[in-house]
Design an enzyme around this catalytic site. Structure first.
Site, mmCIF file in Angstrom:
data_model
loop_
_atom_site.group_PDB
_atom_site.id
_atom_site.type_symbol
_atom_site.label_atom_id
_atom_site.label_comp_id
_atom_site.label_asym_id
_atom_site.label_seq_id
_atom_site.Cartn_x
_atom_site.Cartn_y
_atom_site.Cartn_z
ATOM 1 N N HIS A 123 8.980 10.130 2.168
ATOM 2 C CA HIS A 123 9.037 9.432 0.878
ATOM 3 C C HIS A 123 10.392 8.772 0.608
ATOM 4 O O HIS A 123 10.451 7.717 -0.027
ATOM 5 C CB HIS A 123 8.698 10.402 -0.249
ATOM 6 C CG HIS A 123 8.449 9.727 -1.559
ATOM 7 N ND1 HIS A 123 7.415 8.826 -1.750
ATOM 8 C CD2 HIS A 123 9.118 9.791 -2.747
ATOM 9 C CE1 HIS A 123 7.440 8.385 -2.992
ATOM 10 N NE2 HIS A 123 8.470 8.940 -3.612
ATOM 11 N N ASP A 151 5.002 10.433 4.633
ATOM 12 C CA ASP A 151 4.873 10.576 3.184
ATOM 13 C C ASP A 151 3.487 11.133 2.839
ATOM 14 O O ASP A 151 2.565 11.130 3.660
ATOM 15 C CB ASP A 151 5.063 9.209 2.531
ATOM 16 C CG ASP A 151 5.457 9.293 1.064
ATOM 17 O OD1 ASP A 151 5.569 10.409 0.537
ATOM 18 O OD2 ASP A 151 5.645 8.228 0.452
ATOM 19 N N SER A 196 9.225 4.085 -5.128
ATOM 20 C CA SER A 196 8.281 4.956 -5.825
ATOM 21 C C SER A 196 7.972 4.394 -7.216
ATOM 22 O O SER A 196 7.444 3.294 -7.331
ATOM 23 C CB SER A 196 8.844 6.379 -5.867
ATOM 24 O OG SER A 196 7.836 7.321 -6.147
#
Length: 250
Positions: free
Chosen positions: A227, A197, A98
């Site tokens: 995610h 996600d 991320s």
């Protein structure tokens, strides 16, 4: 109230750094090295030197995180890269999750890397309201871990929700700027994305693949994961794919 110990950085050195491949693992926004612990241990057992740092303000409550900001976290990522170089590692790959992927791509724009692996990376300008809600949710979950009462949690979260969230604009801008300079990334790039996600991350995966200048690049998606790709149903395959990529680009 239960006091939570802050997660610590993890460093697993090689016996001979000068001839070894090191992997820097960068966690995401509101995350910690614990998010990458399974992957770090897997890579260590495969013979990789690994370093997984923690950013300032992270691993603690949301209120502490809000006293820092993206420029400080970015400096932490830079310091982690320099940490590996100072220990003699010349071949360094970076794996980011991320926000950590954004840092990995920014590092690849500025330094020569053996390779970059992105896990569920954002790369377009992020709505500040979305980041604010994520931080509020994090504040609530952290307070639950602290075993505070439901009434105390709601009172404290309500107070936190009225905070100044201007630091989040900096994170959004940093992500956008990194995305605007993807053509500067010319090292091997591996883009891994969970199909469950949010759409913004799936769109970002495609953009990274399209816009980096790397002659060696690959994109892989995983149908049963969201995610937290390195912790979910497909994580064994994710780990195998990462090791294969690292072996090909030492």
């Amino acid at each position: 109230m239960f006091k939570i110990a802050r997660p610590k950085p993890a460093f697993y050195p090689a016996a001979v750094p000068e001839s070894s491949h090191a992997v820097l693992l960068l966690h995401g926004f509101t995350g910690s090295p614990l998010d990458l612990k399974k992957l770090t241990n897997f890579l260590k057992n495969q013979g990789c030197a690994c370093y997984s740092p923690i950013y300032s303000g992270h691993g603690l409550g949301a209120e502490t995180l809000m006293k820092t900001g993206v420029n400080i976290w970015w400096q932490d990522a830079l310091n982690a890269f320099e940490f590996l170089k100072s220990h003699g590692y010349q071949s360094i790959s970076i794996i980011g999750h991320s926000m950590g992927s954004v840092f990995a791509l920014r590092l690849a724009q500025q330094y020569q890397l053996a390779g970059v692996t992105t896990l569920c990376s954002p790369i377009e300008k992020r709505p500040v309201d979305n980041l604010k809600q994520r931080l509020i949710n994090y504040a609530r979950e952290y307070k639950k871990f602290e075993q505070k009462s439901a009434a105390q949690i709601e009172q404290e979260v309500s107070e936190f929700a009225s905070s100044d969230f201007s630091i989040l604009q900096g994170l959004s801008d940093f992500t956008e700027t990194t995305g605007q300079n993807l053509a500067k990334v010319d090292c091997p790039v591996q883009i891994l994305q969970g199909e469950l996600d949010d759409l913004c991350y799936q769109n970002s995966a495609a953009l990274i693949y399209q816009q980096v200048s790397s002659s060696s690049r690959e994109i892989k998606t995983y149908p049963n994961s969201g995610h937290m790709l390195m912790q979910e149903a497909d994580h064994h395959q994710v780990f195998r794919d990462i090791v294969e990529f690292l072996a090909a680009h030492k």
